[in-house]
Design a protein around this motif. Structure first.
Motif, PDB file in Angstrom:
ATOM      1  N   THR A 214      37.899  50.031  51.464  1.00  0.00           N
ATOM      2  CA  THR A 214      36.798  49.927  50.500  1.00  0.00           C
ATOM      3  C   THR A 214      36.788  48.572  49.808  1.00  0.00           C
ATOM      4  OG1 THR A 214      38.148  51.066  48.835  1.00  0.00           O
ATOM      5  CG2 THR A 214      36.649  52.410  50.137  1.00  0.00           C
ATOM      6  N   LEU A 215      37.967  47.992  49.547  1.00  0.00           N
ATOM      7  CA  LEU A 215      37.981  46.655  48.945  1.00  0.00           C
ATOM      8  C   LEU A 215      37.469  45.623  49.946  1.00  0.00           C
ATOM      9  CD1 LEU A 215      38.531  45.024  46.451  1.00  0.00           C
ATOM     10  CD2 LEU A 215      40.913  44.778  47.151  1.00  0.00           C
ATOM     11  N   GLU A 216      37.733  45.837  51.229  1.00  0.00           N
ATOM     12  CA  GLU A 216      37.160  44.965  52.260  1.00  0.00           C
ATOM     13  C   GLU A 216      35.635  45.020  52.218  1.00  0.00           C
ATOM     14  OE1 GLU A 216      36.913  44.998  57.138  1.00  0.00           O
ATOM     15  OE2 GLU A 216      38.811  45.611  56.191  1.00  0.00           O
ATOM     16  N   MET A 217      35.088  46.211  52.026  1.00  0.00           N
ATOM     17  CA  MET A 217      33.638  46.364  51.924  1.00  0.00           C
ATOM     18  C   MET A 217      33.095  45.640  50.697  1.00  0.00           C
ATOM     19  SD  MET A 217      33.457  50.420  52.859  1.00  0.00           S
ATOM     20  CE  MET A 217      31.772  50.596  52.309  1.00  0.00           C
ATOM     21  N   ILE A 218      33.772  45.791  49.573  1.00  0.00           N
ATOM     22  CA  ILE A 218      33.328  45.148  48.333  1.00  0.00           C
ATOM     23  C   ILE A 218      33.365  43.633  48.471  1.00  0.00           C
ATOM     24  CG2 ILE A 218      34.005  44.749  45.924  1.00  0.00           C
ATOM     25  CD1 ILE A 218      34.907  47.746  45.913  1.00  0.00           C
ATOM     26  N   ARG A 219      34.445  43.119  49.033  1.00  0.00           N
ATOM     27  CA  ARG A 219      34.547  41.667  49.203  1.00  0.00           C
ATOM     28  C   ARG A 219      33.495  41.143  50.180  1.00  0.00           C
ATOM     29  NH1 ARG A 219      41.186  41.771  49.463  1.00  0.00           N
ATOM     30  NH2 ARG A 219      41.535  41.431  47.229  1.00  0.00           N
ATOM     31  N   GLY A 220      33.236  41.893  51.250  1.00  0.00           N
ATOM     32  CA  GLY A 220      32.217  41.481  52.197  1.00  0.00           C
ATOM     33  C   GLY A 220      30.844  41.423  51.560  1.00  0.00           C
ATOM     34  N   ALA A 221      30.547  42.409  50.714  1.00  0.00           N
ATOM     35  CA  ALA A 221      29.263  42.407  50.009  1.00  0.00           C
ATOM     36  C   ALA A 221      29.169  41.216  49.065  1.00  0.00           C
ATOM     37  CB  ALA A 221      29.096  43.714  49.245  1.00  0.00           C
ATOM     38  N   ARG A 222      30.259  40.914  48.365  1.00  0.00           N
ATOM     39  CA  ARG A 222      30.250  39.783  47.431  1.00  0.00           C
ATOM     40  C   ARG A 222      30.042  38.461  48.182  1.00  0.00           C
ATOM     41  NH1 ARG A 222      35.470  39.925  45.274  1.00  0.00           N
ATOM     42  NH2 ARG A 222      34.815  41.745  44.086  1.00  0.00           N
ATOM     43  N   GLU A 223      30.691  38.316  49.330  1.00  0.00           N
ATOM     44  CA  GLU A 223      30.548  37.089  50.117  1.00  0.00           C
ATOM     45  C   GLU A 223      29.122  36.892  50.612  1.00  0.00           C
ATOM     46  OE1 GLU A 223      33.433  37.662  53.159  1.00  0.00           O
ATOM     47  OE2 GLU A 223      35.161  37.282  51.832  1.00  0.00           O
ATOM     48  N   ARG A 224      28.379  37.977  50.688  1.00  0.00           N
ATOM     49  CA  ARG A 224      26.997  37.910  51.159  1.00  0.00           C
ATOM     50  C   ARG A 224      25.994  37.927  50.018  1.00  0.00           C
ATOM     51  NH1 ARG A 224      30.481  39.508  54.558  1.00  0.00           N
ATOM     52  NH2 ARG A 224      30.256  39.085  56.795  1.00  0.00           N
ATOM     53  N   GLY A 225      26.470  37.651  48.804  1.00  0.00           N
ATOM     54  CA  GLY A 225      25.575  37.411  47.689  1.00  0.00           C
ATOM     55  C   GLY A 225      25.346  38.551  46.734  1.00  0.00           C
ATOM     56  N   ILE A 226      25.964  39.705  46.947  1.00  0.00           N
ATOM     57  CA  ILE A 226      25.800  40.821  46.018  1.00  0.00           C
ATOM     58  C   ILE A 226      26.724  40.610  44.819  1.00  0.00           C
ATOM     59  CG2 ILE A 226      26.051  43.317  45.701  1.00  0.00           C
ATOM     60  CD1 ILE A 226      25.407  43.684  48.616  1.00  0.00           C
ATOM     61  N   ASP A 227      26.184  40.809  43.628  1.00  0.00           N
ATOM     62  CA  ASP A 227      26.987  40.718  42.405  1.00  0.00           C
ATOM     63  C   ASP A 227      27.722  42.041  42.245  1.00  0.00           C
ATOM     64  OD1 ASP A 227      28.100  40.149  39.982  1.00  0.00           O
ATOM     65  OD2 ASP A 227      26.232  40.273  38.844  1.00  0.00           O
ATOM     66  N   ILE A 228      28.945  42.108  42.724  1.00  0.00           N
ATOM     67  CA  ILE A 228      29.696  43.359  42.761  1.00  0.00           C
ATOM     68  C   ILE A 228      31.138  43.118  42.339  1.00  0.00           C
ATOM     69  CG2 ILE A 228      30.114  43.043  45.246  1.00  0.00           C
ATOM     70  CD1 ILE A 228      30.192  46.103  45.510  1.00  0.00           C
ATOM     71  N   THR A 229      31.648  43.998  41.487  1.00  0.00           N
ATOM     72  CA  THR A 229      33.030  43.938  41.025  1.00  0.00           C
ATOM     73  C   THR A 229      33.605  45.348  41.034  1.00  0.00           C
ATOM     74  OG1 THR A 229      32.207  44.069  38.744  1.00  0.00           O
ATOM     75  CG2 THR A 229      32.769  41.876  39.571  1.00  0.00           C
ATOM     76  N   THR A 230      34.927  45.415  40.848  1.00  0.00           N
ATOM     77  CA  THR A 230      35.576  46.719  40.770  1.00  0.00           C
ATOM     78  C   THR A 230      36.817  46.611  39.897  1.00  0.00           C
ATOM     79  OG1 THR A 230      36.286  48.649  42.086  1.00  0.00           O
ATOM     80  CG2 THR A 230      37.039  46.474  42.824  1.00  0.00           C
ATOM     81  N   GLU A 231      37.468  47.734  39.679  1.00  0.00           N
ATOM     82  CA  GLU A 231      38.582  47.821  38.723  1.00  0.00           C
ATOM     83  C   GLU A 231      39.590  48.869  39.183  1.00  0.00           C
ATOM     84  OE1 GLU A 231      37.370  51.325  35.711  1.00  0.00           O
ATOM     85  OE2 GLU A 231      36.122  49.524  35.487  1.00  0.00           O
ATOM     86  N   SER A 232      40.762  48.879  38.532  1.00  0.00           N
ATOM     87  CA  SER A 232      41.740  49.951  38.763  1.00  0.00           C
ATOM     88  C   SER A 232      42.633  50.084  37.543  1.00  0.00           C
ATOM     89  CB  SER A 232      42.609  49.656  39.991  1.00  0.00           C
ATOM     90  OG  SER A 232      43.522  48.594  39.727  1.00  0.00           O
ATOM     91  N   TYR A 233      43.311  51.226  37.444  1.00  0.00           N
ATOM     92  CA  TYR A 233      44.364  51.409  36.440  1.00  0.00           C
ATOM     93  C   TYR A 233      45.692  51.601  37.176  1.00  0.00           C
ATOM     94  CZ  TYR A 233      43.204  56.348  37.425  1.00  0.00           C
ATOM     95  OH  TYR A 233      42.935  57.545  38.040  1.00  0.00           O
ATOM     96  N   PRO A 234      46.828  51.239  36.561  1.00  0.00           N
ATOM     97  CA  PRO A 234      48.093  51.133  37.300  1.00  0.00           C
ATOM     98  C   PRO A 234      48.920  52.419  37.332  1.00  0.00           C
ATOM     99  CG  PRO A 234      48.396  50.263  35.112  1.00  0.00           C
ATOM    100  CD  PRO A 234      46.949  50.677  35.201  1.00  0.00           C
ATOM    101  N   TYR A 235      48.293  53.534  37.678  1.00  0.00           N
ATOM    102  CA  TYR A 235      48.994  54.818  37.724  1.00  0.00           C
ATOM    103  C   TYR A 235      48.646  55.541  39.017  1.00  0.00           C
ATOM    104  CZ  TYR A 235      49.875  54.057  32.761  1.00  0.00           C
ATOM    105  OH  TYR A 235      50.277  53.516  31.566  1.00  0.00           O
ATOM    106  N   THR A 236      49.539  56.379  39.482  1.00  0.00           N
ATOM    107  CA  THR A 236      49.316  57.131  40.720  1.00  0.00           C
ATOM    108  C   THR A 236      48.619  58.456  40.465  1.00  0.00           C
ATOM    109  OG1 THR A 236      51.531  58.115  40.554  1.00  0.00           O
ATOM    110  CG2 THR A 236      51.319  56.097  41.862  1.00  0.00           C
ATOM    111  N   ALA A 237      48.398  58.814  39.220  1.00  0.00           N
ATOM    112  CA  ALA A 237      47.703  60.064  38.877  1.00  0.00           C
ATOM    113  C   ALA A 237      46.460  59.746  38.056  1.00  0.00           C
ATOM    114  CB  ALA A 237      48.619  61.004  38.100  1.00  0.00           C
ATOM    115  N   GLY A 238      45.412  60.522  38.275  1.00  0.00           N
ATOM    116  CA  GLY A 238      44.199  60.415  37.484  1.00  0.00           C
ATOM    117  C   GLY A 238      44.085  61.588  36.532  1.00  0.00           C
ATOM    118  N   SER A 239      42.923  61.730  35.899  1.00  0.00           N
ATOM    119  CA  SER A 239      42.718  62.840  34.974  1.00  0.00           C
ATOM    120  C   SER A 239      41.226  63.019  34.725  1.00  0.00           C
ATOM    121  CB  SER A 239      43.440  62.581  33.648  1.00  0.00           C
ATOM    122  OG  SER A 239      43.265  63.672  32.763  1.00  0.00           O
ATOM    123  N   THR A 240      40.801  64.265  34.602  1.00  0.00           N
ATOM    124  CA  THR A 240      39.420  64.562  34.229  1.00  0.00           C
ATOM    125  C   THR A 240      39.333  66.015  33.773  1.00  0.00           C
ATOM    126  OG1 THR A 240      37.116  64.257  34.896  1.00  0.00           O
ATOM    127  CG2 THR A 240      38.583  65.301  36.500  1.00  0.00           C
TER     128      THR A 240
END
Length: 498
Positions: free
Chosen positions: A279-305
């Motif tokens: 998925t990061l490969e997809m995001i970077r490919g889109a950015r290289e082709r002119g899409i204004d796209i960014t992403t983020e992460s948090y440094p834990y192996t567990a999520g919550s909701t």
């Protein structure tokens, strides 16, 4: 539409303060009378935008940085930063804990600006007014697409939907999340969202997995609105029951491409899981082709909701051992099929384990993945450690102990990258995320040898250690490693703030 960074005011300030020999401002005046309000002495100043990494003094007056000098600037107050790093205060794009309790824990983690960009709020103006004068650090939010469609379909305001007191119904379980929007209602929905942008919303926040009634057509139409308004779209992509992980990423990337909207995909780690590299490969490919796209992460192996949310609809009927990945928040209890169904009826927060540490560390090490906490509010209960420990965990564990990335690269992911993500729509952010003359004095002073997170799944509210000082527009919120009581300098960050 690519949002351009507006650096002209800051560049003019830098030019005005630069020393004749091309230095970094040592000859600049430090206030109306040549004396700064505060001088931070002898710290290792690290500014990721300019890559400055040198021992300097930093002068502050009237809430701004007025000089960065090798000496000779007087101040009415001083901080001895010998042996400490002086860096821009951290900018958190994904802070659900929009309350004083959560903000103080984030201040001890080095955060000076905490924004609710994923789910957002609705209505915006009312929420902003409710926080003014009570915020230790800066705050702001997007217009909530889930909140606006709840207003449309159910007729009431959800406010900040994540801040639900225990025992009260959660907006995540309202029938409106499953309701469909027809063509006429779509126009009305976009009108509600546009009004929120006029009230100061920092973009449009989508929780698509939490609104299964929202068709792909509906999401596309809101992306069109985002593009027309020049407003970034901050998106929690669809869940695993809607075309798979790659399909969910492809939907929003295609929407951004075809509409021209700016796109930020939240918590890539928990959305992509072990498919993060693809998925990061997809995001970077889109950015290289002119899409204004960014992403983020948090440094834990567990999520919550929230366990009652639509995200868990596909979990019904799974093998019993799969429920063991779920931990009831605030307890050591791991769930089974029976307890899963019981807690779904009851409602509440659950911790979701299962990501590998290898993948987690790889994501943290990527220089273009912004650090953002996805911190759950601490006002009513402590649920997950990420709201208290995200930034110190990256600096202490992944930088110092693991050597997964450099200190400068880590700071860039916490400061200049998130500031640039926001500043095209909220120009005030062009003065944040930097330690430069002319920038706002949002500054963290920390010990790189001792900074570390202390929050755990068993004790999610344990404050981080190693942040000695935190200034919010020049006002000390943390001094000598402790919260300064009764100080609330945080300001609203809105689309109209300059």
């Amino acid at each position: 539409m690519t949002i351009k960074i507006r650096a002209f005011p800051l560049l003019l300030a830098l030019a005005a303060c630069a020393s004749p020999d091309g230095g970094d401002g040592g000859d600049a005046a430090a206030g109306g009378e040549g004396v700064a309000d505060l001088v931070i002495l002898g710290g290792r100043v690290m500014d990721p935008e300019t890559r400055l990494d040198a021992v300097r003094d930093v002068a502050v007056a009237d809430g701004r940085i007025t000089a960065i000098s090798e000496g000779g600037v007087a101040g009415r107050d001083t901080i001895d930063a010998t042996g400490l790093v002086v860096a821009p205060g951290f900018v958190d794009l994904h802070a659900h804990g929009q309350d004083t309790v959560s903000a103080k824990l984030q201040a001890l983690d080095g955060v000076t600006t905490a924004l609710e960009m994923e789910i957002g709020v609705y209505p915006v103006a009312e929420w902003v007014a409710s926080r003014e004068g009570t915020a230790p650090i800066h705050f702001g939010a997007t217009v909530s697409h889930p909140g606006a469609r709840t207003k449309l379909l159910a007729g009431f305001d959800v406010g900040h939907s994540v801040m639900t007191p225990p025992g009260e119904p959660s907006p995540f379980e309202f029938e409106a999340v499953y309701g469909a929007v027809d063509d006429d209602q779509m126009l009305e929905l976009n009108g509600l969202i546009a009004s929120g942008l006029e009230e100061g919303g920092l973009g449009i926040g989508f929780g698509i997995t939490y609104t299964p009634g929202a068709s792909r057509t509906e999401i596309y139409r809101v992306f069109q609105l985002a593009a027309a308004q020049g407003a970034p779209a901050y998106v929690h992509i669809r869940g695993e029951n809607s075309g798979g992980t790659l399909g969910a990423f492809q939907e929003v990337i295609a929407n951004a491409l075809s509409t021209g909207a700016s796109l930020h995909i939240v918590h890539m780690n928990s959305s992509a899981d072990e498919m993060a590299r693809m998925t990061l490969e997809m995001i970077r490919g889109a950015r290289e082709r002119g899409i204004d796209i960014t992403t983020e992460s948090y440094p834990y192996t567990a999520g919550s909701t929230r366990i009652e949310s639509a995200l868990f609809d596909p979990w019904e009927g799974r093998p019993d051992d799969e429920y063991g990945r779920l931990q009831w928040s605030g307890t050591p209890e791991r769930l089974n099929a029976a307890s899963f169904r019981r807690y779904r009826e009851q409602g509440g927060w659950v911790v979701i384990h299962g990501r590998s540490e290898e993948t987690n560390e790889w994501i943290v090490a990527q220089p273009d993945v912004i650090v953002a906490s996805d911190g759950i509010p601490y006002l009513y209960q402590a649920i997950h450690p990420r709201g208290a420990g995200t930034y110190s965990r990256v600096l202490g564990y992944y930088v110092r102990e693991r050597g997964a990335l450099s200190l400068m690269d880590a700071l860039a992911k916490m400061t200049i990258l998130p500031a640039q993500r926001v500043e095209g729509f909220a120009p005030v952010m062009a003065r944040k995320g930097r330690v430069q003359a002319g920038a706002d004095a949002d500054i963290v002073v920390f010990d790189p040898d001792t900074i570390i997170d202390r929050a755990t799944y068993a004790d999610p509210a344990a404050p981080s250690e190693g942040v000695h000082y935190l200034l919010v527009e020049g006002t000390a919120v943390v001094r000598d490693g402790e919260i300064v009581p009764g100080v609330y300098p945080g300001q609203a960050i809105t689309s109209g703030t300059r």
